[in-house]
Design an enzyme around this catalytic site. Sequence first.
Site, PDB file in Angstrom:
ATOM      1  N   ARG A 121       0.824  -1.215   0.000  1.00 20.71           N
ATOM      2  CA  ARG A 121       0.000   0.000   0.000  1.00 20.71           C
ATOM      3  C   ARG A 121       0.857   1.264   0.000  1.00 20.71           C
ATOM      4  O   ARG A 121       0.346   2.357  -0.225  1.00 20.71           O
ATOM      5  CB  ARG A 121      -0.926  -0.005   1.217  1.00 20.71           C
ATOM      6  CG  ARG A 121      -0.208  -0.009   2.560  1.00 20.71           C
ATOM      7  CD  ARG A 121      -1.213  -0.069   3.706  1.00 20.71           C
ATOM      8  NE  ARG A 121      -0.553  -0.138   5.010  1.00 20.71           N
ATOM      9  CZ  ARG A 121      -0.178  -1.259   5.603  1.00 20.71           C
ATOM     10  NH1 ARG A 121      -0.390  -2.427   4.988  1.00 20.71           N
ATOM     11  NH2 ARG A 121       0.404  -1.244   6.783  1.00 20.71           N
ATOM     12  N   TYR A 122       2.155   1.107   0.271  1.00 22.62           N
ATOM     13  CA  TYR A 122       3.049   2.269   0.307  1.00 22.62           C
ATOM     14  C   TYR A 122       3.861   2.423  -0.981  1.00 22.62           C
ATOM     15  O   TYR A 122       4.259   3.531  -1.331  1.00 22.62           O
ATOM     16  CB  TYR A 122       4.017   2.178   1.489  1.00 22.62           C
ATOM     17  CG  TYR A 122       3.336   2.151   2.831  1.00 22.62           C
ATOM     18  CD1 TYR A 122       2.545   3.217   3.258  1.00 22.62           C
ATOM     19  CD2 TYR A 122       3.473   1.064   3.681  1.00 22.62           C
ATOM     20  CE1 TYR A 122       1.918   3.196   4.484  1.00 22.62           C
ATOM     21  CE2 TYR A 122       2.858   1.032   4.918  1.00 22.62           C
ATOM     22  CZ  TYR A 122       2.071   2.099   5.313  1.00 22.62           C
ATOM     23  OH  TYR A 122       1.452   2.076   6.534  1.00 22.62           O
ATOM     24  N   THR A 123       4.157   1.344  -1.654  1.00 26.90           N
ATOM     25  CA  THR A 123       5.053   1.401  -2.813  1.00 26.90           C
ATOM     26  C   THR A 123       4.272   1.584  -4.108  1.00 26.90           C
ATOM     27  O   THR A 123       3.077   1.280  -4.196  1.00 26.90           O
ATOM     28  CB  THR A 123       5.899   0.119  -2.911  1.00 26.90           C
ATOM     29  OG1 THR A 123       5.026  -1.000  -3.060  1.00 26.90           O
ATOM     30  CG2 THR A 123       6.751  -0.063  -1.674  1.00 26.90           C
TER      31      THR A 123
END
Length: 744
Positions: A121-123
């Site tokens: 969900r961050y990359t």
Amino acid sequence: MSEHLDIERRGLGEFTEQAYLDYSMYVILDRALPHIGDGLKPVQRRIVYAMSELGLNAAAKFKKSARTVGDVLGKFHPHGDSACYEAMVLMAQPFSYRYPLVEGQGNWGSIDDPKSFAAMRYTEAKLTAYAEVLLSELDQGTSDWTPNFDATMEEPVLLPARLPNVLLNGTTGIAVGMATDIPPHNLREVAGACIHLLDQPKATVGDLCKYIRGPDFPTGAEIITAPEDIQQAYESGHGSVKMRACFEVEKGAIVITALPFQTSGSKLIEQIAQQMQAKKLPMLDDIRDESDHETPTRIVLIPKSSRVDAEQLMQHLFATTDLQRSYRINFNVIGNDGLPAVKDLRTLLKEWLEFRTDTVRRRLRFRLDKIVDRLHLLEGYLIAFLNIDEVIKIIRTQDQPKPVLMQRFGLTGTQADAILDLRLRHLARLEEVRIRTEQEELSAAGKRIELTLKSNRRLKTLVRDEIKADAEKFGNERCSPLVRRDAAHAIAEADLIPSEPITIILSQKGWVRAAKSHDIDPRELAFRSGDAFQAAAYGRTNQTAVFIDAGGRCYSLPAHSFPSARSMGEPLGGRLSSPDGTSFVGVVGGGANDQVLLASDSGYGFIASVGDLYSKNKAGKAVLSVRGVAQAVVPAVINDIETDEIACITNAGYLLIFAAGELPKLARGKGLKMMQIPAVKLDQRDEFMKCVIVVPPRGAIKITAGSRHITLKQKDLEHYRAERARRGLKLPRGFHRVEAMEVV
């Protein structure tokens, strides 16, 4: 009311066998092994295809990795999201993939800890330019398609790879009963080998190895495996290759600049630190990690002094840490026939070239079909242009213009549909010149394609030119240099121990201890109640101590391993396995080339090298042959066999002195007779050789009998000198019960 059930009855063994075989084939074909065509496992292929469907090409903007993983799981790969994301991360790590397929933004792990990547969900991610090699021809009729898991859409069976990605990026996988380990290779080298194999179909693996010199890992460490060993691995399809870290010497410090593939710098530092704590690296003072973003690998070793041999230290670390690692080579892939097999380099490239040639042939046929269809439409457009007014009139006046157009102008249904689908402005703008120009260009292109399809030589040339163009576009220099190096050897434990003088003391009850000096008088030490001094030996801490028991067996222990002489020591029985009831009579120190006199109290003995007495077994080894009631006596160190003399004395007071050179040099045995002792007295233990000592030039002898002692100087010793194997002469009155003899 009974209901009829259609039940198949099968034996449990038959059912489980078939179920396990089905599962095994699924794991082999649909999970763990790559296909020779595109070099991808199913999950990797689905990730790349899903990203292309999302429009995430190299020129696009990044999208959240969770979006890609969601599409892959929801459409093509109904498995765990963490495993799917990890496969995606692997394809994005430049230190894991030689030619990454995914370009990441955010934390995608580090070379020190590849699994330290952030959650999906961050990359963000998109495809790299290299992924074009796998995808650019996908919409040109080059791939077979199969329904996805729920049959709501289709996915490609294989991607039409323009380069042998199976070798370029390699892969590892474990299936049921088989595994694969394909190392990455350099694109330019592999392309050169493919072109050579196209030109020379009978080329051998040896010929191909002139182009592919070995694997090319994404890290800069050296490949030290000999070229002939690499070629042998390529010929058989399995083998191994060794990588070794690169280092430089900067101002006395050793700087490690490149690590082997998949080697963690923090783990390596931990391995070296453990050796330092265990005092196995006394020449190393400190270790620092100076790695950063600009220099991903910079590990600094600080030697204790400038006299430390950097090459020797690194050889030891190569042999004992991950600074040198071996990697398996196992070319186990799914071939063009759909079956897994281990293939040699030539077979692997040959099959891929067959796959590539078939892909190009399908692409050309697809293009030719498109040209034929377009020419067919252009023929209809030309008829419409030449009869534009009548065509427009029919369209305006007829409720069903299609059959009228077909009947009036002899058009096919496809041509009529194409004319009717044209907008009015496009219909009005039809130009004969443009139509005829496009017809001529397409006809010429179609003829070229037909010529290529009919000629294997032309087709082969086209494949070669495309491989060469891709090699120029995506190729780069080799990362892993190939360097021939000698095998690394760890420094022996004895060499790592500082060389300090040591005195090893053995008691009569078999207790041993050591003092770090040669100045100590071992007889003045305190012993346990009922115990007393037996023997002592002088050596150094980095040497091996040898103990001899009454039965003539020798045992070896590191000299530095004994407790301090300030204590009472430790029992040898706890570290050695001597025969029951056998006591230890002596100890020998010194180097392996030093010489020692071994003798039994029956009067026989020989000279041996200390190295011949070493034993790796706790049970020791038989060296001195002792028979009957005889026992071994305390061994004596010989300094110079040319000038030293041997003094033998019996408990009854008979003394004999002869030259040391009269005794033979043996590795084991009984030896020769040193002193004549009556057999009857020996059997009854009335008389036996009490001890034997080595007398240096100008040395004197002190003999003790009860409370009396006598010192014999050189002029006194002349009286007792004779040849070996004589009876000797009796000492003066009062020395008929000898207890000890020593050199003073």
